[in-house]
Enzyme design. Structure first.
Site, short mmCIF file in Angstrom:
data_model
loop_
_atom_site.label_atom_id
_atom_site.label_comp_id
_atom_site.label_asym_id
_atom_site.label_seq_id
_atom_site.Cartn_x
_atom_site.Cartn_y
_atom_site.Cartn_z
N LYS A 130 0.87 -1.18 0.00
CA LYS A 130 0.00 0.00 0.00
C LYS A 130 0.89 1.22 0.00
CE LYS A 130 -4.46 0.86 0.10
NZ LYS A 130 -5.55 -0.03 -0.33
N ASP A 170 -7.04 4.14 -4.52
CA ASP A 170 -7.69 3.96 -3.21
C ASP A 170 -8.32 5.33 -2.90
OD1 ASP A 170 -7.81 1.90 -0.84
OD2 ASP A 170 -7.35 3.79 0.14
#
Ligand code: NDP
Ligand code: 2IT
Length: 451
Positions: A130, A170
């Site tokens: 991430k 995201d």
């Protein structure tokens, strides 16, 4: 959990907290997984000896970098960029990029940790990662967003690649941002490759990638409801958020015959008891994706709706709740209110939206409750399908992608049932997803030795 397993969790967690101080979201995500896995780990000398959980909870690499850029007034702004490369046991690092002022190491480590298990559940060969920045896209011009993305990618490009690490979107990173990031990557590396997913349809993107997380969440809900002889048809659904995941969860839930009655953003929520139909959702998409407006404007446009500033939607009576905004957006009190109002099913489109207390309440009351790492895996799964199409240099039809997405969500549900069914027949989807996601990664790590 027996005494030995409980002791293992407490000792493991106290070491983890000491090594990673001040990172509450990371501690929360790891504890949930450790509690599910502990009974299996203490029963397995090899998992214990090879310190598999200890290694999974230690990122393989973290990159932190300065992101300087010039705003429209010609002033220098400075943000911080990150990429957490958590685990590459089963494939290249894979996971989204988040642009939000709250972004810090704790949040990105929790997300990268969850991603490792989620990606494993998809059955596709993807490791966990991430990244992101504390950059706030709100109120910025397209030009400023582009400048920021170009500066961010100027550093990030050294650390990623189609066989190394493949970022995607995201919170705060959608089609516009992926375009700017891809443009700069291609320019600096002089290659047109599948290094980012969520690309535009005409330049390597997969059909249905924008829809995939929300659609997959609804497909998962259908599987869960089917275990009790029910479906989404006729159900009242409360959705939080009004971004990518919320919009397409709303679209698919409505297509499957549900009535979606709420959407929200960080300022408040709208309640439309008549339901958010296709025409109203078109308006929401235009409002949020083109004009970048606020959800309160929905209530100005549609008299059937009311706007509730500063509140979350969980006080509205519903059959199914789909939190699709952010982490820890549904607490214990709100979980109890949902239960008291007759909610029977909670499906997480967001990552870790329910607090541990909320999860306890859902499980105590035997609700159908699915954690994000299972229910929202359709997004990254379709990113995996985009990688496959890029490697083959062809594009499947939307129908073909939808069929594969559907099959993947059905399979994840089966895995949750296989590993999560308790003696009393209740399916603990948290345990199912954590154990199911762990197995493949753990076996790969065992095979690959001490790395
Ligand atoms: P978007 O940026 O498109 O939308 C985010 C939505 O959540 C907005 O409505 C936003 O409101 C709201 N929100 C964000 N932060 C907060 C906050 N702190 N408090 C309250 N509301 C907030 O993001 P996505 O829809 O892509 O992501 C939503 C969730 O889904 C995240 O948890 C993400 O990690 C997860 N997810 C996303 C996937 C994807 O493919 N995009 C895949 C799997 C999971 P506002 O505009 O006011 O900020
Ligand atoms: O949380 C997630 O799974 C995502 N944001 C999607 C990641 C991806 O690589 O598509």
């Amino acid at each position: 959990m027996n005494e030995q397993a409980r002791q293992y969790v407490e000792e493991f967690m106290s070491r983890l907290i000491a090594r990673n101080p001040g990172e509450p979201e990371f501690h929360q995500a790891v504890r949930e997984v450790a509690e599910s896995l502990a009974p299996h780990i203490v029963a397995s000398p090899v998992l214990l000896k090879m310190k598999i959980l200890e290694r999974i909870a230690e990122p393989e690499r973290i990159v932190i970098f300065r992101v300087p850029w010039l705003n429209d007034r010609g002033e220098i702004e400075i943000n911080r960029g990150y990429r957490v490369q958590m685990n590459s046991a089963i494939g290249p690092y894979k996971g989204g990029i988040r642009f939000h002022p709250s972004v810090n190491l704790s949040i990105l480590k929790f997300l990268a940790f969850e991603q490792t298990f989620k990606n494993s559940l998809t059955t596709l060969p993807m490791g966990g990662a991430k990244g992101g920045s504390d950059f706030d896209p709100k109120g910025k011009s397209d030009n400023e967003v582009m400048k920021f993305c170009q500066s961010f990618m100027t550093e990030l490009q050294r650390h990623i690649g189609q066989d190394t690490d493949v970022p995607a979107g995201d919170i705060g990173v959608g089609g516009r941002e992926i375009g700017f990031l891809f443009g700069q990557y291609k320019r600096l590396r002089d290659e047109f490759s599948g290094t980012l997913t969520g690309k535009g349809r005409d330049w390597g993107g997969s059909p249905l990638r924008p829809e995939a997380t929300g659609y997959g969440t609804c497909y998962f809900a259908e599987e869960m409801l089917a275990t009790r002889g029910e479906s989404l048809r006729g159900k009242r659904v409360c959705i939080s958020g009004s971004g990518n995941v919320a919009q397409y969860a709303c679209q698919k839930a409505s297509q499957l015959g549900a009535r979606v009655v709420t959407l929200s953003d960080s300022s408040g929520f709208i309640h439309d008891p008549e339901g958010i139909d296709a025409a109203k959702l078109d308006y929401v998409m235009e409002l949020k994706n083109i004009y970048r407006g606020r959800i309160r404007e929905y209530a100005d446009r549609y008299p059937s709706a009311t706007y509730h500033p500063g509140q979350r939607p969980w006080g509205i009576a519903c059959d199914v709740a789909m939190p699709c905004a952010t982490q820890n957006e549904l607490n214990g009190d709100e979980a109890q209110t949902l239960v008291d109002n007759g909610c029977r099913c909670v499906v997480e489109g967001a990552n870790m939206p329910s607090t541990p207390e909320a999860i306890r309440i859902f499980q105590q009351h035997r609700l159908l409750y699915a954690p994000g790492k299972a229910a929202n895996a359709g997004g990254v799964a379709t990113s995996g399908l985009e990688m496959t199409q890029n490697s083959m240099r062809l594009t499947w039809t939307p129908e073909e992608v939808d069929e594969r997405l559907h099959a993947i969500m059905r399979n994840i549900h089966e895995v949750c049932v296989r590993y999560g069914t308790q003696e009393d027949g209740y399916v603990n989807y948290v345990a199912g997803a954590n154990i199911g996601g762990f197995m493949k990664v753990a076996n790969a790590m065992l095979a690959q030795g001490c790395v």
